[in-house]
Design an enzyme around this catalytic site. Structure first.
Site, PDB file in Angstrom:
ATOM      1  N   HIS A  12      -4.525  60.098  25.503  1.00  0.00           N
ATOM      2  CA  HIS A  12      -3.186  60.231  24.926  1.00  0.00           C
ATOM      3  C   HIS A  12      -3.273  60.346  23.407  1.00  0.00           C
ATOM      4  O   HIS A  12      -4.299  60.069  22.814  1.00  0.00           O
ATOM      5  CB  HIS A  12      -2.283  59.050  25.294  1.00  0.00           C
ATOM      6  CG  HIS A  12      -2.827  57.706  24.898  1.00  0.00           C
ATOM      7  ND1 HIS A  12      -3.339  56.804  25.827  1.00  0.00           N
ATOM      8  CD2 HIS A  12      -2.990  57.125  23.695  1.00  0.00           C
ATOM      9  CE1 HIS A  12      -3.749  55.726  25.188  1.00  0.00           C
ATOM     10  NE2 HIS A  12      -3.547  55.895  23.899  1.00  0.00           N
ATOM     11  N   ARG A  54       4.817  58.190  15.852  1.00  0.00           N
ATOM     12  CA  ARG A  54       6.080  57.478  15.692  1.00  0.00           C
ATOM     13  C   ARG A  54       7.248  58.458  15.574  1.00  0.00           C
ATOM     14  O   ARG A  54       7.130  59.493  14.920  1.00  0.00           O
ATOM     15  CB  ARG A  54       6.020  56.601  14.444  1.00  0.00           C
ATOM     16  CG  ARG A  54       4.851  55.609  14.465  1.00  0.00           C
ATOM     17  CD  ARG A  54       4.765  54.842  13.160  1.00  0.00           C
ATOM     18  NE  ARG A  54       3.656  53.889  13.174  1.00  0.00           N
ATOM     19  CZ  ARG A  54       2.460  54.128  12.638  1.00  0.00           C
ATOM     20  NH1 ARG A  54       2.216  55.318  12.075  1.00  0.00           N
ATOM     21  NH2 ARG A  54       1.502  53.223  12.681  1.00  0.00           N
ATOM     22  N   GLU A 100       2.283  59.599  23.799  1.00  0.00           N
ATOM     23  CA  GLU A 100       2.846  58.240  23.779  1.00  0.00           C
ATOM     24  C   GLU A 100       3.693  58.125  22.511  1.00  0.00           C
ATOM     25  O   GLU A 100       3.172  58.072  21.402  1.00  0.00           O
ATOM     26  CB  GLU A 100       1.730  57.193  23.768  1.00  0.00           C
ATOM     27  CG  GLU A 100       2.203  55.765  23.674  1.00  0.00           C
ATOM     28  CD  GLU A 100       1.051  54.763  23.589  1.00  0.00           C
ATOM     29  OE1 GLU A 100      -0.088  55.104  23.996  1.00  0.00           O
ATOM     30  OE2 GLU A 100       1.295  53.650  23.102  1.00  0.00           O
ATOM     31  N   ASN A 107       9.865  52.322  16.421  1.00  0.00           N
ATOM     32  CA  ASN A 107       9.946  50.990  15.796  1.00  0.00           C
ATOM     33  C   ASN A 107      11.407  50.683  15.509  1.00  0.00           C
ATOM     34  O   ASN A 107      12.095  51.507  14.863  1.00  0.00           O
ATOM     35  CB  ASN A 107       9.129  50.963  14.492  1.00  0.00           C
ATOM     36  CG  ASN A 107       7.626  50.965  14.742  1.00  0.00           C
ATOM     37  OD1 ASN A 107       7.107  50.059  15.386  1.00  0.00           O
ATOM     38  ND2 ASN A 107       6.942  52.005  14.287  1.00  0.00           N
ATOM     39  N   HIS A 144      -0.569  70.730  14.407  1.00  0.00           N
ATOM     40  CA  HIS A 144       0.394  70.967  15.489  1.00  0.00           C
ATOM     41  C   HIS A 144      -0.203  70.525  16.829  1.00  0.00           C
ATOM     42  O   HIS A 144      -1.415  70.338  16.956  1.00  0.00           O
ATOM     43  CB  HIS A 144       0.775  72.443  15.585  1.00  0.00           C
ATOM     44  CG  HIS A 144      -0.392  73.358  15.748  1.00  0.00           C
ATOM     45  ND1 HIS A 144      -0.944  74.080  14.699  1.00  0.00           N
ATOM     46  CD2 HIS A 144      -1.136  73.674  16.844  1.00  0.00           C
ATOM     47  CE1 HIS A 144      -1.963  74.794  15.153  1.00  0.00           C
ATOM     48  NE2 HIS A 144      -2.098  74.569  16.446  1.00  0.00           N
ATOM     49  N   GLU A 151       2.834  74.474  18.620  1.00  0.00           N
ATOM     50  CA  GLU A 151       2.506  75.891  18.779  1.00  0.00           C
ATOM     51  C   GLU A 151       2.662  76.236  20.253  1.00  0.00           C
ATOM     52  O   GLU A 151       2.156  75.495  21.124  1.00  0.00           O
ATOM     53  CB  GLU A 151       1.066  76.133  18.337  1.00  0.00           C
ATOM     54  CG  GLU A 151       0.621  77.567  18.479  1.00  0.00           C
ATOM     55  CD  GLU A 151      -0.859  77.743  18.213  1.00  0.00           C
ATOM     56  OE1 GLU A 151      -1.623  76.785  18.327  1.00  0.00           O
ATOM     57  OE2 GLU A 151      -1.261  78.878  17.872  1.00  0.00           O
TER      58      GLU A 151
HETATM   59  C1  LIG Z   1      -6.329  78.333  17.485  1.00  0.00           C
HETATM   60  C2  LIG Z   1      -4.821  78.545  17.553  1.00  0.00           C
HETATM   61  O1  LIG Z   1      -4.261  77.582  18.419  1.00  0.00           O
HETATM   62  C3  LIG Z   1      -4.201  78.382  16.195  1.00  0.00           C
HETATM   63  O2  LIG Z   1      -3.506  77.422  15.942  1.00  0.00           O
HETATM   64  S1  LIG Z   1      -4.529  79.618  15.032  1.00  0.00           S
HETATM   65  C4  LIG Z   1      -2.950  79.662  14.187  1.00  0.00           C
HETATM   66  C5  LIG Z   1      -3.162  79.892  12.705  1.00  0.00           C
HETATM   67  N1  LIG Z   1      -3.792  78.745  12.080  1.00  0.00           N
HETATM   68  C6  LIG Z   1      -4.089  78.730  10.756  1.00  0.00           C
HETATM   69  O3  LIG Z   1      -3.818  79.673  10.032  1.00  0.00           O
HETATM   70  C7  LIG Z   1      -4.815  77.451  10.260  1.00  0.00           C
HETATM   71  C8  LIG Z   1      -5.000  77.463   8.744  1.00  0.00           C
HETATM   72  C9  LIG Z   1      -3.681  77.231   7.964  1.00  0.00           C
HETATM   73  N2  LIG Z   1      -3.916  77.374   6.552  1.00  0.00           N
HETATM   74  C10 LIG Z   1      -3.170  75.806   8.234  1.00  0.00           C
HETATM   75  O4  LIG Z   1      -3.631  74.876   7.545  1.00  0.00           O
HETATM   76  O5  LIG Z   1      -2.318  75.647   9.158  1.00  0.00           O
HETATM   77  C11 LIG Z   1      -1.793  80.101  12.134  1.00  0.00           C
HETATM   78  O6  LIG Z   1      -1.075  79.164  11.810  1.00  0.00           O
HETATM   79  N3  LIG Z   1      -1.440  81.400  12.026  1.00  0.00           N
HETATM   80  C12 LIG Z   1      -0.143  81.756  11.532  1.00  0.00           C
HETATM   81  C13 LIG Z   1       0.327  82.991  12.243  1.00  0.00           C
HETATM   82  O7  LIG Z   1       1.494  83.357  11.988  1.00  0.00           O
HETATM   83  O8  LIG Z   1      -0.429  83.592  13.026  1.00  0.00           O
HETATM   84 ZN   LIG Z   2      -3.244  76.017  17.515  1.00  0.00          ZN
END
Ligand SMILES: C[C@@H](O)C(=O)SC[C@H](NC(=O)CC[C@H](N)C(=O)O)C(=O)NCC(=O)O
Ligand SMILES: [Zn+2]
Length: 257
Positions: free
Chosen positions: A102, A106, A153, A157, A171, A219
């Site tokens: 898990h 918060r 989980e 509080n 995320h 995401e």
């Molecule tokens: C692996 C897959 O699940 C992803 O989350 S990739 C998505 C991508 N991530 C990043 O760019 C990480 C670096 C960024 N500087 C951060 O700190 O979040 C992302 O967010 N892409 C944006 C898009 O619009 O594709």
């Molecule tokens: Zn991701």
């Protein structure tokens, strides 16, 4: 005194309906970024049988000041599984009983978050536990029973209605069969969409980003059916190799590479 509030047990699927593959395990997705001092997560829970505990001291792998971390395994987004072959992954799943159980964080209003996760993200409320003498309540939500699924989980509080999430937390990733349809449902329920559906930058998988009522990012990743839709937690780290070593040596993710 702990008050257990039993939940409907109708969600226990028959085991024959579950296909355990590497994709039914939650993965930690990390993105290298300027470190910040804020750690947003409360903790991860993981099951490591006593015989498999490593002798390594986790502290020597982590930065002394406790700064947070993010490593991106963006790579080939379409690959929902690990880099190991499907056969190796299935062998691993059968032999290695370690798994992440898990994640705890918060929230400012338990019922508001439960409503969002059940109505917009399709999770089930598995159980609640209230500890009045400690002035907090937990709620457990997920896509299946705790003995086979990674769960969220939530901690409320008493009297605390908001938190600073910080920049270390990235995320949670949820696999859905239709990102655009899920985003429309979230919009219809008044949810916040921070990135519209479309191919991920540098890849081909359709993703979208939404926020829950406290501002935690989710995401949505377009994928085929999976027994474990709650498929990743993205954290920002200050040293990618150090974090990979930690997760391979001390944590529970020895085969995600
Ligand atoms: C692996 C897959 O699940 C992803 O989350 S990739 C998505 C991508 N991530 C990043 O760019 C990480 C670096 C960024 N500087 C951060 O700190 O979040 C992302 O967010 N892409 C944006 C898009 O619009 O594709
Ligand atoms: Zn991701």
């Amino acid at each position: 005194m702990v008050r257990i509030i039993p939940m409907a047990s109708s969600i226990r699927p028959s085991l024959s309906s579950l296909r355990f593959t590497a994709t039914s395990r939650i993965g930690v997705s990390l993105a290298s970024q300027n470190p910040s001092r804020k750690l947003s997560l409360y903790h991860f829970g993981s099951a490591i049988p006593q015989s498999q505990c490593f002798g390594l001291k986790a502290s020597k792998l982590l930065r002394g000041d406790g700064s947070s971390m993010a490593i991106s395994a963006a790579g080939n987004m379409a690959q929902a599984s690990t880099n190991t072959s499907q056969e190796n992954a299935l062998d691993w799943v059968k032999k290695d009983k370690r798994r992440m159980l898990h994640v705890v964080y918060r929230v400012g209003d338990l019922d508001r978050t439960i409503k969002f996760y059940t109505e917009c993200l399709g999770m089930k409320l598995l159980r609640k536990r209230d500890i009045p003498e400690e002035r907090y309540t937990n709620a457990f939500l997920g896509y299946g029973p705790e003995d086979s699924h990674f769960v969220i989980e939530l901690t409320y509080n008493y009297g605390v209605d908001a938190y600073d999430i910080g920049s270390g937390f990235g995320h949670f990733g949820i696999a859905v069969d239709d990102v655009a349809k899920t985003v429309e449902l979230i919009k219809a329920k008044g949810g916040k969409v921070t990135r519209e559906p479309g191919p991920v930058k540098g890849g081909s998988t359709v993703i979208a980003f939404i926020e829950d009522p406290d501002g935690y990012k989710f995401e949505l990743l377009e994928r085929g059916p999976t027994p474990e839709p709650l498929c990743q937690v993205m954290l920002r780290v200050g040293d990618l190799e150090r974090s990979i070593n930690f997760h391979e040596e001390v944590s529970v993710a020895p085969y995600f590479s």
